[in-house]
Scaffold this motif. Structure first.
Motif, mmCIF file in Angstrom:
data_model
loop_
_atom_site.group_PDB
_atom_site.id
_atom_site.type_symbol
_atom_site.label_atom_id
_atom_site.label_comp_id
_atom_site.label_asym_id
_atom_site.label_seq_id
_atom_site.Cartn_x
_atom_site.Cartn_y
_atom_site.Cartn_z
ATOM 1 N N UNK A 1 51.434 14.983 33.051
ATOM 2 C CA UNK A 1 50.850 13.626 33.106
ATOM 3 C C UNK A 1 51.795 12.883 32.209
ATOM 4 N N UNK A 2 51.427 11.680 32.306
ATOM 5 C CA UNK A 2 51.858 10.784 31.335
ATOM 6 C C UNK A 2 50.725 10.140 30.562
ATOM 7 N N UNK A 3 51.161 9.838 29.283
ATOM 8 C CA UNK A 3 50.146 9.603 28.301
ATOM 9 C C UNK A 3 49.837 7.929 28.296
ATOM 10 N N UNK A 4 50.479 7.213 28.954
ATOM 11 C CA UNK A 4 50.114 5.533 28.837
ATOM 12 C C UNK A 4 49.075 5.453 29.825
ATOM 13 N N UNK A 5 48.829 3.974 29.955
ATOM 14 C CA UNK A 5 47.822 3.883 30.983
ATOM 15 C C UNK A 5 48.233 3.220 32.179
ATOM 16 N N UNK A 6 49.646 3.388 32.396
ATOM 17 C CA UNK A 6 50.476 2.784 33.500
ATOM 18 C C UNK A 6 49.598 3.300 35.005
ATOM 19 N N UNK A 7 50.262 2.676 36.201
ATOM 20 C CA UNK A 7 50.071 3.134 37.451
ATOM 21 C C UNK A 7 50.531 4.606 37.682
ATOM 22 N N UNK A 8 51.561 4.731 37.026
ATOM 23 C CA UNK A 8 52.196 6.121 37.480
ATOM 24 C C UNK A 8 51.579 7.256 36.523
#
Length: 189
Positions: free
Chosen positions: A137-144
């Motif tokens: 996972x990515x740890x930001x709150x973006x769409x990806x």
């Protein structure tokens, strides 16, 4: 001529005395015959070979062999010579699935937790079966929300495997797939 009085330090006498004591104390013990020792040793070896797994060294394949094997399985590859090292670098096409925020977020907390559990089980299965090389996972709150790198020969196959994810089926995630080239066998650092 005069003789010198030589004092021998006590520590130099202790070692020979201890050695003599050990030799004399062992003299009375029963000695095993060579055949007894040989038989005991053979039994130990036979018992230990029953429980020892034979580890064979993996067969090291050449870049040419790997390339031919990949091509026979439908993968797209090419190679080139690294000018600095003069090594043959084999490039393979992979497919990156971008897991993006989906349109359906109406699940309650319990349903979302169950979907997450099924999502992780799906990704684990893809890795164990050799279809996916890495996911995260990515740890930001973006769409990806995350990625999975599929090690399969076609985009259609990667798309099918990615869309089989329970999170995608439920609409919480959407898939966007891109082909990606990387050097075969190069680890992450």
């Amino acid at each position: 001529m005069r003789t010198k009085n030589v004092d021998i330090p006590m520590k130099h006498l202790i070692i020979p005395i201890c050695f003599a004591f050990v030799l004399l104390s062992c003299k009375g013990d029963a000695k095993a015959s060579f055949s007894d020792i040989k038989n005991d040793t053979l039994e130990d070896v036979e018992q230990s070979t029953d429980s020892i797994a034979v580890v064979e060294e993996p067969v090291k394949k050449t870049s040419k062999q790997i390339k031919e094997e990949l091509q026979a399985n439908g993968f797209k590859v090419f190679d080139y010579i690294d000018e600095k090292t003069q090594d043959t670098i084999l490039m393979q096409q992979y497919f990156i699935a971008f897991l993006k925020t989906g349109p359906i977020k109406g699940q309650n907390e319990e349903e979302a937790a169950l979907l997450q559990e099924e999502h992780l089980a799906h990704l684990t299965k893809m890795y164990e079966l050799g279809y996916a090389d890495i996911s995260g996972p990515f740890d930001d709150e973006g769409d990806i929300r995350g990625i999975t790198i599929y090690n399969v020969p076609t985009k259609k196959m990667a798309d099918s495997l990615a869309n089989a994810d329970p999170m995608v089926k439920a609409g919480r995630l959407e898939i966007e797939i891109h082909s990606w080239w990387a050097g075969k066998g190069f680890p992450l650092r």
